[in-house]
Design an enzyme around this catalytic site. Structure first.
Site, mmCIF file in Angstrom:
data_model
loop_
_atom_site.group_PDB
_atom_site.id
_atom_site.type_symbol
_atom_site.label_atom_id
_atom_site.label_comp_id
_atom_site.label_asym_id
_atom_site.label_seq_id
_atom_site.Cartn_x
_atom_site.Cartn_y
_atom_site.Cartn_z
ATOM 1 N N ASP A 11 0.878 -1.179 0.000
ATOM 2 C CA ASP A 11 0.000 0.000 0.000
ATOM 3 C C ASP A 11 0.911 1.224 0.000
ATOM 4 O O ASP A 11 2.121 1.117 0.236
ATOM 5 C CB ASP A 11 -0.897 -0.005 1.256
ATOM 6 N N SER A 12 0.310 2.386 -0.210
ATOM 7 C CA SER A 12 1.080 3.634 -0.124
ATOM 8 C C SER A 12 1.534 3.884 1.307
ATOM 9 O O SER A 12 2.302 4.805 1.540
ATOM 10 C CB SER A 12 0.199 4.802 -0.564
ATOM 11 N N GLY A 44 -2.974 9.032 -3.759
ATOM 12 C CA GLY A 44 -4.210 9.578 -4.328
ATOM 13 C C GLY A 44 -4.046 10.939 -4.975
ATOM 14 O O GLY A 44 -4.854 11.351 -5.798
ATOM 15 N N CYS A 74 -4.533 -1.395 -1.936
ATOM 16 C CA CYS A 74 -4.661 0.043 -2.142
ATOM 17 C C CYS A 74 -5.623 0.247 -3.308
ATOM 18 O O CYS A 74 -5.346 -0.225 -4.428
ATOM 19 C CB CYS A 74 -3.274 0.602 -2.461
ATOM 20 N N ASN A 75 -6.726 0.926 -3.055
ATOM 21 C CA ASN A 75 -7.699 1.181 -4.134
ATOM 22 C C ASN A 75 -7.074 2.034 -5.239
ATOM 23 O O ASN A 75 -7.322 1.821 -6.413
ATOM 24 C CB ASN A 75 -8.910 1.932 -3.579
ATOM 25 N N THR A 76 -6.258 3.006 -4.829
ATOM 26 C CA THR A 76 -5.674 3.929 -5.802
ATOM 27 C C THR A 76 -4.721 3.196 -6.738
ATOM 28 O O THR A 76 -4.742 3.401 -7.963
ATOM 29 C CB THR A 76 -4.918 5.057 -5.049
ATOM 30 N N CYS A 185 -10.959 3.592 0.368
ATOM 31 C CA CYS A 185 -9.511 3.739 0.546
ATOM 32 C C CYS A 185 -9.172 2.890 1.761
ATOM 33 O O CYS A 185 -9.880 2.948 2.782
ATOM 34 C CB CYS A 185 -9.162 5.206 0.796
ATOM 35 N N THR A 186 -8.113 2.107 1.663
ATOM 36 C CA THR A 186 -7.830 1.151 2.746
ATOM 37 C C THR A 186 -7.364 1.831 4.031
ATOM 38 O O THR A 186 -7.305 1.195 5.085
ATOM 39 C CB THR A 186 -6.788 0.111 2.290
ATOM 40 N N HIS A 187 -7.064 3.118 3.956
ATOM 41 C CA HIS A 187 -6.744 3.855 5.192
ATOM 42 C C HIS A 187 -8.006 4.148 6.019
ATOM 43 O O HIS A 187 -7.930 4.300 7.239
ATOM 44 C CB HIS A 187 -6.085 5.206 4.870
HETATM 45 N N1 DGL Z 1 -4.732 3.368 0.949
HETATM 46 C C1 DGL Z 1 -4.772 3.746 -0.404
HETATM 47 C C2 DGL Z 1 -6.082 3.503 -1.081
HETATM 48 O O1 DGL Z 1 -6.716 2.529 -0.770
HETATM 49 C C3 DGL Z 1 -3.990 4.938 -0.858
HETATM 50 C C4 DGL Z 1 -4.287 6.229 -0.286
HETATM 51 C C5 DGL Z 1 -3.287 7.278 -0.741
HETATM 52 O O2 DGL Z 1 -2.090 7.025 -0.623
HETATM 53 O O3 DGL Z 1 -3.731 8.324 -1.203
HETATM 54 O O4 DGL Z 1 -6.491 4.209 -1.936
#
Ligand code: DGL
Length: 263
Positions: A11-12, A44, A74-76, A185-187
């Site tokens: 992930d990021s 993102g 990570c969705n992005t 977003c996984t965060h």
């Molecule tokens: N956790 C990530 C996601 O699911 C990335 C968020 C990011 O770095 O902007 O999109």
């Protein structure tokens, strides 16, 4: 490739640990290597090409450590880069994550669903394609969660800035009568208590962690790579920025052998 080889997850930053937790709960025999590219967060706000370049670098890092499958937690990164990864690395299976629009569309009674995700996800072709496939009588209210990932990465989950941003982003959706909110977003699962303070108990929060763990299991079975070994699994967490927050969010995990590495 051997069944005992680890699953690679990236992930990021720390957000993908919400997916790691779902995987570890559902597939406890699997060894894992988690890469938090926190130095380059938030993805993102980056261009599509930058997201692709980071995703390739992360994949190479995990392949060098003999991962048998890679979860793009990570969705992005999934919505912008997974097709490139699959083309460039055909020898390894990839499992991605996308905002759970379809489950929300099935569940909603008010026919209004909210999607909170990054700009990179919301502007991707994959997201547009999936949201375009939803029945026209369902209204999708999207919101870019700009700023939230940086607050989570720095551990400021309960800060006044976080609550102010969440109110700003969620109030317009509440005014549209949403009854499902997709955490795209996984965060964001790390903000569930704060989000609930704003949307209350009547809005269902939907994330894809469990669905990813199940899809991973299906892919491992299909490739004959599911680990049936009942020894305690080992987990390595790599982070290329301050590792403190990562350690804090994982300190509650019991019965797991976890090692941390700064690089
Ligand atoms: N956790 C990530 C996601 O699911 C990335 C968020 C990011 O770095 O902007 O999109």
């Amino acid at each position: 490739m051997n069944r005992n080889n680890p699953i690679g997850i990236f992930d990021s930053g720390i957000g993908g640990t919400s997916i790691w937790t779902a995987i570890n709960n559902y597939l406890p025999n699997e060894n894992t290597i988690y890469l938090a590219d926190s130095k380059n967060a938030p993805y993102g706000e980056k261009s599509k090409q930058e997201i692709i370049d980071f995703s390739i670098k992360n994949t190479v890092f995990l392949m060098e450590r003999n991962c048998k499958a890679i979860v793009v937690a990570c969705n992005t990164a999934t919505t912008n880069a997974i097709s490139v990864l699959r083309t460039q690395f055909p020898q390894i299976p990839f499992i991605g994550i996308e905002p759970a629009i379809k489950p929300a569309a099935i569940k909603t009674l008010t026919k209004n669903i909210g999607i909170l995700a990054t700009r990179g996800t919301l502007s991707s072709d994959l997201f547009c394609k999936t949201s375009g496939s939803i029945s026209k009588d369902i209204h999708i209210h999207v919101q870019n969660g700009e700023g939230l990932v940086s607050l989570i990465e720095s551990g400021r989950l309960n800060s006044p800035e976080t609550l102010t941003l969440l109110k700003k982003y969620l109030s317009p959706m509440m005014a549209q009568n949403i009854d499902c909110l997709v955490l795209g977003c996984t965060h964001y699962p790390y903000l569930i208590p704060q989000i609930k303070l704003i949307v209350g108990e009547k809005v269902t929060l939907i994330d894809s962690g469990f669905a990813v763990a199940k899809q991973l299991e299906r892919i491992l079975i299909a490739h004959n790579l599911l680990n049936n070994n009942a020894l305690i699994a080992s987990h390595q967490f790599y982070c290329n920025a301050d590792i403190k927050v990562l350690k804090t969010i994982l300190k509650e995990v019991k019965d797991a052998k976890i090692d941390f590495f700064n690089f």
